[in-house]
Design a protein around this motif. Structure first.
Motif, PDB file in Angstrom:
ATOM      1  N   ASN A 245       0.907  -1.322  -0.155  1.00  0.00           N
ATOM      2  CA  ASN A 245       0.014   0.011   0.062  1.00  0.00           C
ATOM      3  C   ASN A 245       0.810   1.215   0.106  1.00  0.00           C
ATOM      4  O   ASN A 245       0.756   2.153  -0.723  1.00  0.00           O
ATOM      5  CB  ASN A 245      -0.967  -0.147   1.357  1.00  0.00           C
ATOM      6  CG  ASN A 245      -1.956  -0.927   1.152  1.00  0.00           C
ATOM      7  OD1 ASN A 245      -2.422  -1.285  -0.076  1.00  0.00           O
ATOM      8  ND2 ASN A 245      -2.559  -1.387   2.071  1.00  0.00           N
ATOM      9  N   SER A 246       1.927   1.203   0.894  1.00  0.00           N
ATOM     10  CA  SER A 246       2.756   2.392   0.941  1.00  0.00           C
ATOM     11  C   SER A 246       3.433   2.613  -0.335  1.00  0.00           C
ATOM     12  O   SER A 246       3.402   3.855  -0.845  1.00  0.00           O
ATOM     13  CB  SER A 246       3.908   2.197   2.122  1.00  0.00           C
ATOM     14  OG  SER A 246       3.287   2.723   3.143  1.00  0.00           O
ATOM     15  N   VAL A 247       3.959   1.693  -1.044  1.00  0.00           N
ATOM     16  CA  VAL A 247       4.594   1.787  -2.388  1.00  0.00           C
ATOM     17  C   VAL A 247       3.588   2.479  -3.247  1.00  0.00           C
ATOM     18  O   VAL A 247       3.905   3.493  -4.292  1.00  0.00           O
ATOM     19  CB  VAL A 247       5.140   0.406  -2.996  1.00  0.00           C
ATOM     20  CG1 VAL A 247       5.708   0.599  -4.170  1.00  0.00           C
ATOM     21  CG2 VAL A 247       6.227  -0.066  -1.867  1.00  0.00           C
ATOM     22  N   ILE A 248       2.480   1.803  -3.357  1.00  0.00           N
ATOM     23  CA  ILE A 248       1.441   2.188  -4.266  1.00  0.00           C
ATOM     24  C   ILE A 248       1.030   3.857  -4.125  1.00  0.00           C
ATOM     25  O   ILE A 248       1.251   4.636  -4.935  1.00  0.00           O
ATOM     26  CB  ILE A 248       0.147   1.589  -4.348  1.00  0.00           C
ATOM     27  CG1 ILE A 248       0.470   0.249  -4.707  1.00  0.00           C
ATOM     28  CG2 ILE A 248      -0.926   2.011  -5.102  1.00  0.00           C
ATOM     29  CD1 ILE A 248      -0.922  -0.790  -4.466  1.00  0.00           C
ATOM     30  N   ILE A 249       0.943   4.225  -2.803  1.00  0.00           N
ATOM     31  CA  ILE A 249       0.571   5.334  -2.464  1.00  0.00           C
ATOM     32  C   ILE A 249       1.706   6.566  -2.861  1.00  0.00           C
ATOM     33  O   ILE A 249       1.687   7.574  -3.394  1.00  0.00           O
ATOM     34  CB  ILE A 249       0.025   5.703  -1.087  1.00  0.00           C
ATOM     35  CG1 ILE A 249      -1.152   5.017  -1.030  1.00  0.00           C
ATOM     36  CG2 ILE A 249       0.274   7.132  -0.618  1.00  0.00           C
ATOM     37  CD1 ILE A 249      -1.799   4.939   0.237  1.00  0.00           C
ATOM     38  N   VAL A 250       2.639   5.892  -2.511  1.00  0.00           N
ATOM     39  CA  VAL A 250       4.213   6.899  -2.801  1.00  0.00           C
ATOM     40  C   VAL A 250       4.172   7.139  -4.352  1.00  0.00           C
ATOM     41  O   VAL A 250       4.503   8.177  -4.815  1.00  0.00           O
ATOM     42  CB  VAL A 250       5.464   6.332  -2.467  1.00  0.00           C
ATOM     43  CG1 VAL A 250       6.523   6.736  -2.857  1.00  0.00           C
ATOM     44  CG2 VAL A 250       5.301   6.169  -0.887  1.00  0.00           C
ATOM     45  N   LEU A 251       4.042   5.895  -5.200  1.00  0.00           N
ATOM     46  CA  LEU A 251       4.254   6.248  -6.593  1.00  0.00           C
ATOM     47  C   LEU A 251       3.102   7.159  -6.961  1.00  0.00           C
ATOM     48  O   LEU A 251       3.218   7.958  -8.218  1.00  0.00           O
ATOM     49  CB  LEU A 251       4.344   4.874  -7.293  1.00  0.00           C
ATOM     50  CG  LEU A 251       5.393   3.886  -6.995  1.00  0.00           C
ATOM     51  CD1 LEU A 251       5.300   2.728  -7.705  1.00  0.00           C
ATOM     52  CD2 LEU A 251       6.685   4.688  -7.532  1.00  0.00           C
ATOM     53  N   LEU A 252       1.774   6.756  -6.586  1.00  0.00           N
ATOM     54  CA  LEU A 252       0.829   7.705  -7.215  1.00  0.00           C
ATOM     55  C   LEU A 252       0.877   9.170  -6.780  1.00  0.00           C
ATOM     56  O   LEU A 252       0.889   9.848  -7.728  1.00  0.00           O
ATOM     57  CB  LEU A 252      -0.496   7.217  -6.600  1.00  0.00           C
ATOM     58  CG  LEU A 252      -1.199   5.915  -7.370  1.00  0.00           C
ATOM     59  CD1 LEU A 252      -2.336   5.647  -6.483  1.00  0.00           C
ATOM     60  CD2 LEU A 252      -1.672   6.497  -8.731  1.00  0.00           C
ATOM     61  N   SER A 253       1.493   9.356  -5.497  1.00  0.00           N
ATOM     62  CA  SER A 253       1.435  10.894  -5.348  1.00  0.00           C
ATOM     63  C   SER A 253       2.695  11.443  -5.795  1.00  0.00           C
ATOM     64  O   SER A 253       2.471  12.678  -6.365  1.00  0.00           O
ATOM     65  CB  SER A 253       1.770  10.880  -3.791  1.00  0.00           C
ATOM     66  OG  SER A 253       1.243   9.965  -2.794  1.00  0.00           O
ATOM     67  N   MET A 254       3.542  10.741  -6.260  1.00  0.00           N
ATOM     68  CA  MET A 254       4.779  11.252  -6.949  1.00  0.00           C
ATOM     69  C   MET A 254       4.300  11.576  -8.364  1.00  0.00           C
ATOM     70  O   MET A 254       4.746  12.585  -8.797  1.00  0.00           O
ATOM     71  CB  MET A 254       6.051  10.404  -6.829  1.00  0.00           C
ATOM     72  CG  MET A 254       7.155  10.794  -6.404  1.00  0.00           C
ATOM     73  SD  MET A 254       8.282   9.694  -6.420  1.00  0.00           S
ATOM     74  CE  MET A 254       8.754   9.625  -4.449  1.00  0.00           C
ATOM     75  N   ALA A 255       3.711  10.611  -9.051  1.00  0.00           N
ATOM     76  CA  ALA A 255       3.278  10.958 -10.442  1.00  0.00           C
ATOM     77  C   ALA A 255       2.243  12.194 -10.430  1.00  0.00           C
ATOM     78  O   ALA A 255       2.387  12.961 -11.388  1.00  0.00           O
ATOM     79  CB  ALA A 255       2.297   9.799 -10.890  1.00  0.00           C
ATOM     80  N   VAL A 256       1.357  12.248  -9.451  1.00  0.00           N
ATOM     81  CA  VAL A 256       0.363  13.495  -9.395  1.00  0.00           C
ATOM     82  C   VAL A 256       1.269  14.662  -9.129  1.00  0.00           C
ATOM     83  O   VAL A 256       1.154  15.762  -9.813  1.00  0.00           O
ATOM     84  CB  VAL A 256      -0.548  13.228  -8.388  1.00  0.00           C
ATOM     85  CG1 VAL A 256      -1.533  14.540  -8.179  1.00  0.00           C
ATOM     86  CG2 VAL A 256      -1.415  12.160  -8.681  1.00  0.00           C
ATOM     87  N   LEU A 257       2.011  14.700  -8.185  1.00  0.00           N
ATOM     88  CA  LEU A 257       2.895  15.601  -7.857  1.00  0.00           C
ATOM     89  C   LEU A 257       3.786  16.458  -9.072  1.00  0.00           C
ATOM     90  O   LEU A 257       3.810  17.602  -9.364  1.00  0.00           O
ATOM     91  CB  LEU A 257       4.015  15.355  -6.625  1.00  0.00           C
ATOM     92  CG  LEU A 257       4.733  16.586  -6.143  1.00  0.00           C
ATOM     93  CD1 LEU A 257       4.151  17.871  -5.606  1.00  0.00           C
ATOM     94  CD2 LEU A 257       5.748  15.988  -4.927  1.00  0.00           C
ATOM     95  N   LEU A 258       4.316  15.339  -9.821  1.00  0.00           N
ATOM     96  CA  LEU A 258       5.259  15.791 -10.747  1.00  0.00           C
ATOM     97  C   LEU A 258       4.451  16.532 -11.948  1.00  0.00           C
ATOM     98  O   LEU A 258       4.898  17.263 -12.319  1.00  0.00           O
ATOM     99  CB  LEU A 258       6.166  14.607 -11.291  1.00  0.00           C
ATOM    100  CG  LEU A 258       7.291  14.273 -10.486  1.00  0.00           C
ATOM    101  CD1 LEU A 258       8.110  12.953 -11.171  1.00  0.00           C
ATOM    102  CD2 LEU A 258       8.198  15.362 -10.101  1.00  0.00           C
TER     103      LEU A 258
END
Lengths: 279, 280
Positions: free
Chosen positions: A73-86
Motif C-alpha cells: 500500500n505504501s509503495v502504491i501511494i508513494v508512486l501515485l503521489s509522486m506521479a500526481v505531484l510531478l
C-alpha cells in the motif's frame, strides 16, 4: 584550521560532536539489535547483544502482522503521489520560473503561503469534503492529497532551478519551431533534472512517512500504509507481548529511508541549499 | 499551471475558510448543522482542557526553540571548524529528520518503557534508581519526554540549515577578524550570528509554526495522556473532531490554533526584524 582552535579546544569540540552522534545513532542501533532478539532476551537486559542473528522476528512480522501488505500500500501511494505531484509541479514551476506575466508575483506568493498551512488546520474540512465526494478510504485520493500538500514546497524548489537555466536554449528551440510543451519536455525537464531528483527524493520521505492523514482518511485495514499499520501492530503486540517482531517491523519501515538517504545524502543536502530551504 | 492552481485552491484555501465557517456550528458530521453563533467559542474559553493544551503547546514550542535551535547552531559552528570526519557526522545528524515520526514514536516508547526500556536501565546502572519510573505514564514527565524526542529528531535539521548559512560567510571576513585579534567568541557573536540573522529568523518562525501544529509524536507516544497532561492544541483538536465526532468544536479549536499561530508569527517576525535591523 589550526589557527582557530588549540589542541585542547579541538578535543572538547570533537567530544561534543561525538556525543551528539552517539545520541542520534544509539537508539537506532539498539532497535536493530533488539529486532534479532527473542522475547526473553528483550526482557532480560537492553544492553546485551542478541545471542544469534535470527530472522524469526522478521518472518513473524511479515506472516502474522501483514507488514508486507502495508508495504505494498505504501509503495502504491508513494508512486501515485509522486506521479500526481510531478504532473502538477513541473509545468507550474516552468511557467512561474520562466515566463513573465501579470499576476505572477501574486501566484508565487500564494504558493508560498501554502508552505505554512499544513495538516491539522485543514484536516476537518478536508475530511468532510472527501466524505461528501466519496473520496475517503481510497488510496488514489489520499495520494492526490499528499501531492497537493507538497505542491507549495515543490514549486518553490523547482522554480529556483528553472530560473537558473539560460533563456538562450528556449529561444533557439522556439526558432526551430518547438512549442511550449516541446520546450518543457525536451529542454527544461532534462536541464532541471537535479531539481526534479531532489524533489522526488524529498517527497519519497514525506509520503513514505506520513501518518496523520493516512490514519484519518483510510479506514479499511487492507488499504493502510505502513506507519499506520505498524502502530496497529504495536497495539496488537502489546497484548501478545511479541516485542521482537515489533522491533523487526520498525526496522522494516526505517530501512528503506535510511538506505535511500545513505545513497543520496549528498544530492539532498546540496538540493536543500540550492532550493533555498535556507530561507 | 491551471490544474495545479485549481487543486491548490481546492485543497488549501477553501478548507481553511470552511474550517472557520464550521466553527460556528454544532455538528457531528452526520446530522444537520445547527448554527451556534459564538457558542463554540464560549465553550472553548471555558474549557479547562483547552487551556492545558494551550499551555502544553507553548511548552512544546519553547522546548523546541530553546533546545533545538541553540544546540543546532552550536553544533553547526563546531562543524565549521572542519575537524576530521565532519562531513560524515553531518550526514549522521540529519538521519532522524528523514525517518518516520510514527516509527520513532513507537521506538522511543520502547526506550521509555518502565520494564525493559533503555532509559530506566541506564539510570539504574548509573545508580540513579530513584529517577527510574514510567516516563510516559507519569503526568509530570509525559510532555517533557515527548519534547526530548522531538528535539532528538529535529536538531539535525537545524544543524544542516545553520551550517549551510555559515558556509555562506566568506573566509576572508573571518580571517580579517582574526588578524585584527578578535577571539573566537567575538567572531561567533559579532560576525557569524549577525551575518546569518535572516536564517535564524527563518528557523525561529519555522520552528514555532511547526511546533504549534505538532501532533504525531504526542498521539503515538502518550495519546495526550495521562489525564490530558500532554495534550496539545493539535491533538485535542483531533480528539474532538475524529474521536468524539464533534466537527464543529474541533473546527473551533483549529480556528483558534490558526489565529494563535498567525499572531505569534507576526509578533516574532516583527521582533526579529527589529533585532536584525540593529545589526545593519
Amino acid at each position: 584550521m589550526s589557527t582557530r582552535a588549540s589542541l585542547a579546544g579541538k578535543g572538547i569540540l570533537r567530544l561534543f560532536l561525538l556525543l551528539q552522534a552517539v545520541f542520534v545513532v544509539y537508539p537506532l542501533v539498539w532497535n536493530v539489535l533488539a529486532s534479532f532478539k527473542t522475547n526473553a532476551e528483550v526482557m532480560e537486559s537492553p544492553w546485551k547483544l542478541p545471542t544469534s542473528i535470527n530472522w524469526d522476528n522478521y518472518i513473524q512480522a511479515f506472516s502474522t502482522a501483514k507488514i508486507g501488505d502495508y508495504m505494498v500500500n505504501s509503495v502504491i501511494i508513494v508512486l501515485l503521489s509522486m506521479a500526481v505531484l510531478l504532473f502538477a509541479a513541473v509545468p507550474s514551476a516552468y511557467v512561474l520560473g520562466r515566463m513573465k506575466f501579470r499576476g505572477r508575483g501574486f501566484i508565487s506568493q500564494f504558493y508560498m503561503a501554502g508552505l505554512f498551512i499544513g495538516g491539522v488546520y485543514i484536516i476537518v474540512p478536508l475530511f468532510i469534503f472527501m466524505n461528501d465526494m466519496h473520496m475517503l478510504d481510497n488510496r488514489f485520493w489520499l495520494s492526490a492529497v499528499y501531492a497537493t500538500g507538497s505542491l507549495p514546497f515543490s514549486v518553490y524548489l523547482l522554480t529556483g532551478f528553472m530560473k537558473s537555466i539560460p533563456l538562450d536554449y528556449e529561444e533557439a528551440a522556439m526558432i526551430d519551431g518547438c512549442g511550449y510543451f516541446g520546450i518543457l519536455l525536451r529542454i527544461i525537464v532534462p536541464m532541471a533534472r537535479p531539481g526534479i531528483i531532489t524533489l522526488i527524493v524529498f517527497s519519497f520521505f514525506d509520503f513514505w512517512n506520513e501518518y496523520v492523514l493516512a490514519m484519518t482518511f483510510i479506514t479499511t485495514d487492507s488499504k493502510k500504509t505502513i506507519p499506520v499499520g505498524l502502530s496497529n501492530l504495536m497495539q496488537i503486540q502489546q497484548f501478545a507481548t511479541d516485542w521482537g517482531s515489533l522491533f523487526a517491523g520498525l526496522v522494516i519501515v526505517l530501512a528503506p529511508t535510511i538506505l535511500v538517504y545513505a545513497l543520496l545524502q549528498k544530492k539532498l543536502t546540496e538540493g536543500m541549499s540550492l532550493g533555498g530551504v535556507k530561507g | 499551471m491551471g490544474p495545479a492552481l485549481l487543486i491548490f485552491l481546492a485543497v488549501i484555501i477553501v478548507p481553511i475558510s470552511m474550517s472557520i465557517y464550521y466553527s460556528f456550528f454544532q455538528w457531528n458530521g452526520v446530522s444537520a448543522k445547527v448554527f451556534n453563533g459564538f457558542g463554540n467559542f464560549n465553550q472553548l474559553f471555558q474549557d479547562p482542557i483547552l487551556w492545558t493544551s494551550l499551555k502544553n503547546s507553548v511548552y512544546l514550542t519553547l522546548g523546541a526553540l530553546f533546545i533545538q535551535l541553540p544546540v543546532g547552531l552550536f553544533l553547526a559552528i563546531v562543524l565549521g571548524y572542519k575537524l576530521r570526519g565532519s562531513n560524515f557526522l553531518k550526514t549522521i545528524y540529519f538521519t532522524p529528520v528523514m525517518l518516520s515520526t510514527a516509527v520513532l514514536g513507537i521506538l522511543w516508547g520502547q526506550i521509555y518503557d518502565p520494564n525493559f526500556g533503555l532509559l530506566n536501565n541506564l539510570l539504574i546502572q548509573l545508580g540513579l534508581d530513584q529517577w527510574a519510573h514510567a516516563w510516559l505514564g507519569d503526568e509530570a514527565t509525559a510532555l517533557g519526554s515527548v519534547i526530548a524526542v522531538v528535539a532528538w529528531q529535529f536538531i539535525g535539521f537545524y544543524i544542516i540549515v545553520y551550517f549551510g548559512a555559515l558556509q555562506g560567510i566568506s573566509d576572508e571576513v573571518l580571517e580579517a577578524a582574526r588578524v585584527e585579534g578578535a577571539g573566537e567568541w567575538k567572531i561567533i557573536f559579532s560576525i557569524q550570528i549577525p551575518l546569518i540573522w535572516p536564517t535564524i529568523t527563518f528557523t525561529v518562525l519555522n520552528c514555532v509554526i511547526n511546533s504549534l501544529k505538532y501532533f504525531d509524536l504526542i498521539y503515538i507516544m502518550t495519546g495526550g495522556g495521562p489525564n490530558n497532561s500532554s495534550e496539545v492544541l493539535a491533538s485535542y483538536m483531533m480528539k474532538n473532531a475524529f474521536r468524539m465526532m464533534d466537527f464543529g468544536y474541533g473546527s473551533t479549536i483549529s480556528t483558534f490554533l490558526l489565529l494563535f499561530g498567525l499572531c505569534l508569527a507576526l509578533i516574532i517576525s516583527k521582533v526579529l526584524g527589529r533585532t536584525g535591523a540593529r545589526f545593519e
